[in-house]
Design a protein around this motif. Structure first.
Motif, PDB file in Angstrom:
ATOM      1  N   GLU A   1       3.188   4.008   4.084  1.00  0.00           N
ATOM      2  CA  GLU A   1       3.348   2.820   3.237  1.00  0.00           C
ATOM      3  C   GLU A   1       3.344   1.562   4.083  1.00  0.00           C
ATOM      4  O   GLU A   1       3.840   1.557   5.218  1.00  0.00           O
ATOM      5  CB  GLU A   1       4.663   2.905   2.454  1.00  0.00           C
ATOM      6  N   VAL A   2       2.780   0.488   3.544  1.00  0.00           N
ATOM      7  CA  VAL A   2       2.802  -0.828   4.184  1.00  0.00           C
ATOM      8  C   VAL A   2       3.142  -1.853   3.113  1.00  0.00           C
ATOM      9  O   VAL A   2       2.578  -1.806   2.014  1.00  0.00           O
ATOM     10  CB  VAL A   2       1.439  -1.177   4.824  1.00  0.00           C
ATOM     11  N   LYS A   3       4.061  -2.757   3.432  1.00  0.00           N
ATOM     12  CA  LYS A   3       4.481  -3.740   2.428  1.00  0.00           C
ATOM     13  C   LYS A   3       4.667  -5.107   3.059  1.00  0.00           C
ATOM     14  O   LYS A   3       5.340  -5.255   4.076  1.00  0.00           O
ATOM     15  CB  LYS A   3       5.792  -3.291   1.774  1.00  0.00           C
TER      16      LYS A   3
ATOM     17  N   SER B   1      -4.494  -1.771  -2.438  1.00  0.00           N
ATOM     18  CA  SER B   1      -3.096  -2.136  -2.668  1.00  0.00           C
ATOM     19  C   SER B   1      -2.646  -1.571  -4.012  1.00  0.00           C
ATOM     20  O   SER B   1      -3.466  -1.298  -4.903  1.00  0.00           O
ATOM     21  CB  SER B   1      -2.926  -3.655  -2.641  1.00  0.00           C
ATOM     22  N   VAL B   2      -1.348  -1.393  -4.182  1.00  0.00           N
ATOM     23  CA  VAL B   2      -0.800  -0.757  -5.379  1.00  0.00           C
ATOM     24  C   VAL B   2      -1.248  -1.470  -6.651  1.00  0.00           C
ATOM     25  O   VAL B   2      -1.548  -0.830  -7.668  1.00  0.00           O
ATOM     26  CB  VAL B   2       0.735  -0.696  -5.294  1.00  0.00           C
ATOM     27  N   ASP B   3      -1.297  -2.807  -6.604  1.00  0.00           N
ATOM     28  CA  ASP B   3      -1.703  -3.551  -7.798  1.00  0.00           C
ATOM     29  C   ASP B   3      -3.225  -3.623  -7.961  1.00  0.00           C
ATOM     30  O   ASP B   3      -3.734  -4.192  -8.929  1.00  0.00           O
ATOM     31  CB  ASP B   3      -1.114  -4.963  -7.795  1.00  0.00           C
ATOM     32  N   GLY B   4      -3.956  -3.048  -7.016  1.00  0.00           N
ATOM     33  CA  GLY B   4      -5.405  -3.010  -7.098  1.00  0.00           C
ATOM     34  C   GLY B   4      -6.113  -4.288  -6.709  1.00  0.00           C
ATOM     35  O   GLY B   4      -7.350  -4.357  -6.755  1.00  0.00           O
ATOM     36  N   LYS B   5      -5.367  -5.306  -6.288  1.00  0.00           N
ATOM     37  CA  LYS B   5      -5.980  -6.602  -5.987  1.00  0.00           C
ATOM     38  C   LYS B   5      -6.645  -6.651  -4.620  1.00  0.00           C
ATOM     39  O   LYS B   5      -7.620  -7.381  -4.416  1.00  0.00           O
ATOM     40  CB  LYS B   5      -4.928  -7.709  -6.099  1.00  0.00           C
ATOM     41  N   ILE B   6      -6.110  -5.908  -3.653  1.00  0.00           N
ATOM     42  CA  ILE B   6      -6.665  -5.908  -2.302  1.00  0.00           C
ATOM     43  C   ILE B   6      -7.504  -4.647  -2.134  1.00  0.00           C
ATOM     44  O   ILE B   6      -6.973  -3.537  -2.061  1.00  0.00           O
ATOM     45  CB  ILE B   6      -5.560  -5.953  -1.224  1.00  0.00           C
ATOM     46  N   LYS B   7      -8.801  -4.800  -2.085  1.00  0.00           N
ATOM     47  CA  LYS B   7      -9.712  -3.673  -1.984  1.00  0.00           C
ATOM     48  C   LYS B   7      -9.961  -3.324  -0.522  1.00  0.00           C
ATOM     49  O   LYS B   7     -10.207  -4.206   0.310  1.00  0.00           O
ATOM     50  CB  LYS B   7     -11.038  -3.996  -2.670  1.00  0.00           C
ATOM     51  N   MET B   8      -9.907  -2.033  -0.224  1.00  0.00           N
ATOM     52  CA  MET B   8     -10.058  -1.560   1.146  1.00  0.00           C
ATOM     53  C   MET B   8     -11.187  -0.546   1.229  1.00  0.00           C
ATOM     54  O   MET B   8     -11.621   0.010   0.221  1.00  0.00           O
ATOM     55  CB  MET B   8      -8.755  -0.911   1.629  1.00  0.00           C
ATOM     56  N   ARG B   9     -11.652  -0.294   2.472  1.00  0.00           N
ATOM     57  CA  ARG B   9     -12.640   0.758   2.695  1.00  0.00           C
ATOM     58  C   ARG B   9     -12.294   1.506   3.987  1.00  0.00           C
ATOM     59  O   ARG B   9     -11.677   0.945   4.906  1.00  0.00           O
ATOM     60  CB  ARG B   9     -14.039   0.171   2.770  1.00  0.00           C
ATOM     61  N   PHE B  10     -12.724   2.762   4.059  1.00  0.00           N
ATOM     62  CA  PHE B  10     -12.461   3.586   5.236  1.00  0.00           C
ATOM     63  C   PHE B  10     -13.342   3.164   6.408  1.00  0.00           C
ATOM     64  O   PHE B  10     -14.454   2.665   6.225  1.00  0.00           O
ATOM     65  CB  PHE B  10     -12.746   5.056   4.931  1.00  0.00           C
ATOM     66  N   ARG B  11     -12.828   3.428   7.611  1.00  0.00           N
ATOM     67  CA  ARG B  11     -13.612   3.267   8.830  1.00  0.00           C
ATOM     68  C   ARG B  11     -13.556   4.590   9.596  1.00  0.00           C
ATOM     69  O   ARG B  11     -12.536   5.279   9.604  1.00  0.00           O
ATOM     70  CB  ARG B  11     -13.070   2.136   9.712  1.00  0.00           C
ATOM     71  N   GLY B  12     -14.653   4.927  10.274  1.00  0.00           N
ATOM     72  CA  GLY B  12     -14.677   6.122  11.108  1.00  0.00           C
ATOM     73  C   GLY B  12     -14.360   7.385  10.334  1.00  0.00           C
ATOM     74  O   GLY B  12     -14.833   7.605   9.225  1.00  0.00           O
ATOM     75  N   SER B  13     -13.498   8.229  10.917  1.00  0.00           N
ATOM     76  CA  SER B  13     -13.135   9.494  10.292  1.00  0.00           C
ATOM     77  C   SER B  13     -11.769   9.437   9.602  1.00  0.00           C
ATOM     78  O   SER B  13     -11.202  10.472   9.251  1.00  0.00           O
ATOM     79  CB  SER B  13     -13.139  10.619  11.335  1.00  0.00           C
ATOM     80  N   THR B  14     -11.234   8.258   9.424  1.00  0.00           N
ATOM     81  CA  THR B  14      -9.958   8.091   8.722  1.00  0.00           C
ATOM     82  C   THR B  14     -10.087   8.604   7.289  1.00  0.00           C
ATOM     83  O   THR B  14     -11.114   8.404   6.636  1.00  0.00           O
ATOM     84  CB  THR B  14      -9.526   6.617   8.731  1.00  0.00           C
ATOM     85  N   LYS B  15      -9.032   9.227   6.786  1.00  0.00           N
ATOM     86  CA  LYS B  15      -9.072   9.814   5.444  1.00  0.00           C
ATOM     87  C   LYS B  15      -7.660   9.872   4.869  1.00  0.00           C
ATOM     88  O   LYS B  15      -6.674   9.573   5.551  1.00  0.00           O
ATOM     89  CB  LYS B  15      -9.658  11.226   5.503  1.00  0.00           C
TER      90      LYS B  15
ATOM     91  N   TRP C   1       0.859  -1.183   0.000  1.00  0.00           N
ATOM     92  CA  TRP C   1       0.000   0.000   0.000  1.00  0.00           C
ATOM     93  C   TRP C   1       0.896   1.235   0.000  1.00  0.00           C
ATOM     94  O   TRP C   1       1.732   1.397   0.888  1.00  0.00           O
ATOM     95  CB  TRP C   1      -0.893   0.028   1.237  1.00  0.00           C
ATOM     96  N   ASP C   2       0.723   2.109  -0.976  1.00  0.00           N
ATOM     97  CA  ASP C   2       1.468   3.366  -1.062  1.00  0.00           C
ATOM     98  C   ASP C   2       0.436   4.490  -1.052  1.00  0.00           C
ATOM     99  O   ASP C   2      -0.165   4.812  -2.075  1.00  0.00           O
ATOM    100  CB  ASP C   2       2.309   3.399  -2.345  1.00  0.00           C
ATOM    101  N   PHE C   3       0.222   5.070   0.125  1.00  0.00           N
ATOM    102  CA  PHE C   3      -0.834   6.065   0.274  1.00  0.00           C
ATOM    103  C   PHE C   3      -0.445   7.426  -0.298  1.00  0.00           C
ATOM    104  O   PHE C   3      -1.288   8.325  -0.346  1.00  0.00           O
ATOM    105  CB  PHE C   3      -1.213   6.186   1.754  1.00  0.00           C
ATOM    106  N   SER C   4       0.802   7.589  -0.723  1.00  0.00           N
ATOM    107  CA  SER C   4       1.260   8.879  -1.247  1.00  0.00           C
ATOM    108  C   SER C   4       0.506   9.283  -2.509  1.00  0.00           C
ATOM    109  O   SER C   4       0.466  10.460  -2.868  1.00  0.00           O
ATOM    110  CB  SER C   4       2.768   8.846  -1.527  1.00  0.00           C
ATOM    111  N   GLN C   5      -0.079   8.312  -3.191  1.00  0.00           N
ATOM    112  CA  GLN C   5      -0.817   8.600  -4.419  1.00  0.00           C
ATOM    113  C   GLN C   5      -2.321   8.789  -4.170  1.00  0.00           C
ATOM    114  O   GLN C   5      -3.099   8.903  -5.123  1.00  0.00           O
ATOM    115  CB  GLN C   5      -0.592   7.478  -5.429  1.00  0.00           C
ATOM    116  N   GLY C   6      -2.714   8.799  -2.900  1.00  0.00           N
ATOM    117  CA  GLY C   6      -4.099   9.094  -2.563  1.00  0.00           C
ATOM    118  C   GLY C   6      -5.055   7.929  -2.685  1.00  0.00           C
ATOM    119  O   GLY C   6      -6.275   8.127  -2.699  1.00  0.00           O
ATOM    120  N   LYS C   7      -4.540   6.696  -2.759  1.00  0.00           N
ATOM    121  CA  LYS C   7      -5.391   5.520  -2.903  1.00  0.00           C
ATOM    122  C   LYS C   7      -5.228   4.596  -1.694  1.00  0.00           C
ATOM    123  O   LYS C   7      -4.140   4.487  -1.135  1.00  0.00           O
ATOM    124  CB  LYS C   7      -5.033   4.767  -4.181  1.00  0.00           C
ATOM    125  N   ILE C   8      -6.319   3.902  -1.316  1.00  0.00           N
ATOM    126  CA  ILE C   8      -6.246   3.013  -0.156  1.00  0.00           C
ATOM    127  C   ILE C   8      -6.203   1.542  -0.536  1.00  0.00           C
ATOM    128  O   ILE C   8      -5.930   0.695   0.312  1.00  0.00           O
ATOM    129  CB  ILE C   8      -7.398   3.258   0.835  1.00  0.00           C
TER     130      ILE C   8
END
Length: 240
Positions: free
Chosen positions: A229-231, A35-49, A26-33
């Motif tokens: 980032e998380v890897k 995974s970089v390859d798009g295979k792991i889909k995520m969603r926000f919880r609470g007020s996280t942004k 996960w590389d959040f520097s590009q504004g996406k939550i």
């Protein structure tokens, strides 16, 4: 001679690629939550942004006053996020000014357990699966990285050596498991501590979906800051 050297170099490069395989990043520097390859889909919880300027964005874990879920979570269970052998989990994070009284701040969680809650989870077999990575405030004022490894019959903790960490200071935290019994911690690329687990062996497949930046459920313990980032990387299995 030159052709031979080139061939050897290419073989070595191929060997290095096959020796370490990126499972998810996960590389959040590009504004996406996702995974970089798009295979792991995520969603926000609470007020996280996502916050920060374009190209330098980060996961800004929410600061809900009440005990509510924060961070991001996978939309379903992804089996590949439980490595079958040796692996390395690495996270680049940054603490903000303290906003929570809790001492444990979850970075990665698929087993739903903290030190303070383990007594209530001993009879829950699903908590003895998957693994977690946590940054904790020590009484000394220093910090400790802890990890939890689920082997179905047991859930075993491991801890780094204490270290200093300032607010708004980027730090890269990493844990490596050799797939047998040994766990090693690293802080900013520097070796911290090695631990030998009692049970060891391959991890049990996680029952709970991945949460980044908080605990999976009840008794939430959000990461008090930013995650850049998380890897997760598969490592060569050790023969022992």
């Amino acid at each position: 001679m030159i052709r031979t050297l080139i061939a050897v170099g290419l073989l070595a490069a191929v060997g290095m690629v096959s020796a370490q395989e990126e499972i998810a990043r996960w590389d959040f520097s590009q504004g996406k939550i996702d995974s970089v390859d798009g295979k792991i889909k995520m969603r926000f919880r609470g007020s996280t942004k996502i916050s920060g300027p374009a190209g330098k964005q980060y996961l800004d874990v929410g600061m809900t006053n009440k005990d509510k879920p924060e961070g991001i979570e996978a939309v379903k269970k992804y089996p590949e996020l439980t490595p079958k052998g040796a692996f390395r989990l690495e996270a680049k994070v940054r603490l903000r000014e303290r906003t929570t009284t809790k001492t444990q701040m979850v970075i990665w969680d698929t087993n739903y357990v903290l030190d303070a809650s383990w007594g209530r989870h001993k009879t829950n077999p699903d908590s003895k699966k998957g693994f977690a990575l946590i940054l904790a405030r020590a009484k000394s004022g220093k910090f400790i990285v802890s990890a939890r490894f689920g082997f179905a019959q047991s859930l075993e903790p491991a801890y780094s050596a204490p270290f200093d960490l300032k607010e708004y200071e980027d730090v890269t935290l990493a844990v490596e498991y050799d797939g047998i019994k040994e766990v090693s911690f690293f802080v900013n690329g520097q070796f911290s501590r090695k631990t030998v687990l009692r049970t060891g062996g391959p991890l049990a497949q996680a029952f709970y979906p991945l949460t980044i930046g908080d605990r999976y459920n009840s008794g939430f313990s959000r990461f008090d800051g930013h995650i850049m980032e998380v890897k997760l990387t598969a490592l060569p299995d050790q023969k022992k």
